[in-house]
Design an enzyme around this catalytic site. Structure first.
Site, PDB file in Angstrom:
ATOM      1  N   CYS A  99       0.843  -1.204   0.000  1.00  0.00           N
ATOM      2  CA  CYS A  99       0.000   0.000   0.000  1.00  0.00           C
ATOM      3  C   CYS A  99       0.877   1.252   0.000  1.00  0.00           C
ATOM      4  CB  CYS A  99      -0.930  -0.013   1.205  1.00  0.00           C
ATOM      5  SG  CYS A  99      -1.951   1.456   1.364  1.00  0.00           S
ATOM      6  N   CYS A 195      -5.994  -4.041   7.088  1.00  0.00           N
ATOM      7  CA  CYS A 195      -7.203  -3.225   7.216  1.00  0.00           C
ATOM      8  C   CYS A 195      -8.373  -3.822   6.454  1.00  0.00           C
ATOM      9  CB  CYS A 195      -6.928  -1.798   6.779  1.00  0.00           C
ATOM     10  SG  CYS A 195      -6.592  -1.608   5.015  1.00  0.00           S
TER      11      CYS A 195
END
Ligand code: PLP
Lengths: 354, 395
Positions: A99, A195
């Site tokens: 990410c 997440c």
């Protein structure tokens, strides 16, 4: 500087933004909407509408403009699909690192630069130090929170456009500061490791996407010990949750030594069989000039591991790493991050162990 | 600060402010029988009469609500339930593809949760629903249509619907037609009785009145099932103690808006022409959306190829220019506008759009500020878009 602050709605990015404002930067906050169908009712995970509201509230208190950027599609392709594909290929990815590499310090940074910003500010725990040959990335002072490993994929240009105001603080200070600044997120719990898997059930998440692929556990001699429902669900070094069936003859714990998705075999064995002398890695990324030849440094092979001494050789395809002493639990797909003391030199993705 | 977002909300006019503040200090529940209650009731009823006179309806047809969303929900759900209760074969809800979410979402909810059959009728490239499209949809099975809802004028691109013609078609089949006139009142001549619609929504804060107050005008014989049950206020259609100060301010604003309509519309029209000509001169490849003629006087809507509307908005905001990408979204995540998609834009074009909307406090200097800021902003946003596209192609 004109700074774009990525605000997740958590306490770290809130305090980071507050410090950047205080340092005199001209700030704009953005919340990155990364979940394609955010489930507000569960209120777990990240990027829920509640997180966006929390981030907006912090931005209001700091009196900075605030926007939501929808990067859900890009996140799905670059991070989630990649995560699943890596597991399917028998490797163990680190999605946070991915990410940072492809979303926060690529898609977001590019857009920010395009829009006239000078830097992207995040709540990562890492330090930026101006060295003789440019901006250096260093470990945070809080060893428990240090996130330099997941930032090890950034190249010199990305590091030059980053701002990490929390690297010099420990978490307890950051929370106290959030409360003192009247930020409503001061008591918000820390975010989860992954997440997009808010319930923490990575095995279930993968199984829903990759299905059942029954295969065997074997020992180092190739003898079949039991059955599993998919080699992709295992990671080198894993001990828990194997459910092999037949106990080890010597009664000692067994570990995953190798994952082969081609023949769907998971090789298990004793802890000492995990030891490897070195590794090869590809996709090198350097936070500074690319080194040549062989050099000594420390290498960290997983997020919460220790950096160990090694001799590293740069080869055309990437790196060869020879550890000074054997190392356990080296999983292909993870990053090998190279350190000189606290300083990050660069990283590469582990391809194989030797 | 240059405020070009009057379609989102517009400042209160002095008449409304005066009428509202005069009531704020007074006590009295309009439902009470004593003197204070009677005084409040009088204010409410006079306000109702003022609004009725301005809109061409009867006072008894005005039901006060908490705004446009509230009125739209009562119309959609309440009329669907009432019509379906009368005849269970009535399940179809016909709406245009460019409705505001305050209509779209209750209609979708009725379809998902209540067994309604939602038919979203296509519009042309200007955003207009053609009467023959509506007729064809009804004629497929007239007896199964519970209600029709078509907005008077669109909040994003400003296109005005041929509402009288649509209402005539609905009348022919004796099907109630509701119209969300939130953006139309004060910007266009609106005569409820003459229009032939059965129900019409309006809201205070888009026409110079206070926030949180609005009305649903219901023609006699059009009786929705209530969403709120309680004290039976507003003919049992909308229970709850009436908000006397807001109602007084709302009525004053409606009255002023309708009284000043011609002059106001002419001013806005002139300002908008200047804005549109200026934008097209400064950014020659900008695409001006909506019906060029039959449109709200204050709305100018453009697509800027190669730009993200989000980026434009942010860059303009940083220069003190406030506008919108369309309808405000509470979560803040920009979705490509369903209105533009319905008008035939592709997703990228729909995402590249901005709405500038003028109102009673707008000036020539607002337009000048915009025209000065816009060219470098578009150029920057375009560059940011190119970088993003290059990255996309690489990965
Ligand atoms: C066409 C239209 N309908 C309904 C609404 C909602 O009205 P309110 O804000 O009063 O709930 C709006 C305003 O956002 C609108 O533009």
């Amino acid at each position: 500087m004109r700074v774009l602050a990525a605000m997740s709605g958590g306490v770290d990015s809130a305090v980071a933004a507050a410090r950047a404002v205080e340092a005199g930067h001209e700030l704009t906050g953005v919340h990155l909407a990364l979940a394609e169908a955010p489930d507000s009712l569960k209120g777990k995970g990240c990027c829920t509408p509640e997180d966006a509201r929390d981030a907006r509230r912090v931005a209001d208190v700091l009196d900075i403009p605030f926007y939501v950027w929808d990067l859900a599609e890009q996140f799905r392709v670059d991070v989630i699909d990649n995560f699943v594909a890596e597991y399917a290929a028998g490797r163990t990815p680190n999605p946070c690192l991915r990410c940072n590499e492809s979303i926060k310090f690529a898609a977001v940074l590019d857009r920010a630069i395009g829009l006239g910003f000078d830097a992207v500010c995040t709540g990562h725990y890492a330090r930026l130090v101006d060295g003789p040959s440019g901006r250096e990335l260093h470990r945070a002072v809080d060893p428990d929170k240090d996130q330099s490993y997941v930032l090890g994929v950034l190249d010199a240009d990305q590091v030059a456009h980053a701002l990490f105001p929390l690297g010099g603080s420990v978490k307890t200070e950051v929370r106290a500061e959030a409360a003192a600044r009247g930020l409503t997120v001061a008591a918000k719990p820390d975010s989860h490791d992954i997440c997009f898997i808010p319930d923490g059930d990575t095995a279930g998440f993968l199984q829903a996407r990759l299905g059942e692929r029954p295969g065997s556990f074997v020992d180092t001699s190739g003898a079949v010990l039991g059955a599993h429902s998919g080699a992709y669900g295992f990671t080198v070094g894993q001990r828990r949750g194997l459910r092999i069936g037949t106990p080890a003859p010597d009664g000692r714990p067994r570990y995953v030594l190798d994952v082969s998705v081609v023949d769907n075999r998971v090789t298990v064995g004793p802890a000492e069989a995990l030891e490897v002398a070195g590794l090869t890695a590809d996709r090198p990324r350097w936070c500074g000039p690319a080194p040549a030849g062989t050099f000594e440094c420390r290498v960290q092979v997983r997020a919460h591991g220790e950096a160990v001494p090694a001799a590293v050789t740069a080869i055309p395809e990437g790196l060869q790493v020879a550890f000074s002493e054997p190392v356990r639990g080296v999983a292909p797909g993870q990053a090998a991050v190279l350190y000189d003391g606290t300083r990050v030199l660069g990283s590469a993705t582990i391809a194989a162990t030797v | 600060m240059t405020y070009l977002d009057h379609a989102a909300t517009t400042p209160m006019v002095p008449e409304a402010l005066a009428a509202m503040t005069a009531e704020l200090g007074r006590v009295g529940n309009p439902s009470s029988l004593h003197g204070s209650g009677r005084a409040a009731r009088r204010v409410v009823e006079e306000s109702r009469e003022t609004i009725a006179a301005a809109l061409g309806c009867r006072p008894g047809e005005v039901v006060f609500t908490g705004g446009g969303t509230d009125a739209d929900n009562v119309a959609l759900k309440g009329l669907y339930w009432a019509r379906h209760r009368e005849d269970p074969a009535r399940r179809r809800i016909l709406i245009s593809a460019v409705e505001h979410h305050a209509v779209l979402d209750p209609a979708a909810w009725l379809a998902q949760q209540q067994g309604a059959v939602l038919e979203v009728l296509p519009v042309d490239s200007l955003g207009r629903l053609r009467p023959e499209t509506l007729r064809a949809a009804i004629e497929a099975d007239p007896a199964s249509v519970a209600l029709i809802s078509v907005m008077w004028a669109n909040n994003e691109v400003g296109t005005v619907q041929p509402i009288a013609e649509l209402a005539a078609v609905a009348r022919e089949f004796e099907i109630p037609l509701h119209s969300d006139a939130v953006q139309a009142i004060g910007a266009l001549p609106v005569d409820f009785a003459a229009s032939g619609v059965s129900a019409m929504s309006l809201t205070g804060h888009k026409l110079g009145g206070p926030l949180g107050i609005g009305a649903l005008v219901l023609a006699r014989g059009t009786v929705p099932v209530p969403l709120l049950h309680g004290g039976g206020q507003e003919r049992d259609v909308h229970s709850g103690t009436l908000d006397t100060p807001s109602i007084a301010g709302f009525a004053a604003a409606v009255e002023a808006a309708v009284r000043n309509l011609d002059a106001h519309a002419a001013t806005l029209h002139a300002l908008r022409s200047e804005l549109v000509a200026g934008v097209l001169a400064a950014v020659p490849d900008a695409r001006y959306n909506g019906d060029p003629d039959d449109r709200l006087p204050g709305i100018a809507h453009f697509s800027f190829a190669g730009c993200e509307g989000d980026s434009l908005l942010m860059l303009l905001d940083a220069r003190g220019i406030e506008c919108s990408t369309g309808s405000a979204c509470s979560a803040g995540v920009a979705r490509p506008s369903h209105v533009l998609i319905a008008m035939g834009h592709d997703e990228a074009s729909a995402r590249s759009s901005l709405r500038f909307s003028l109102g009673h406090s707008s000036t020539e200097s607002d337009v000048a500020q915009l025209l000065e800021a816009l060219p470098p902003v578009v150029e920057r946003a375009r560059r940011a878009g190119e970088i993003a596209a290059a990255r996309h192609n690489r990965s």
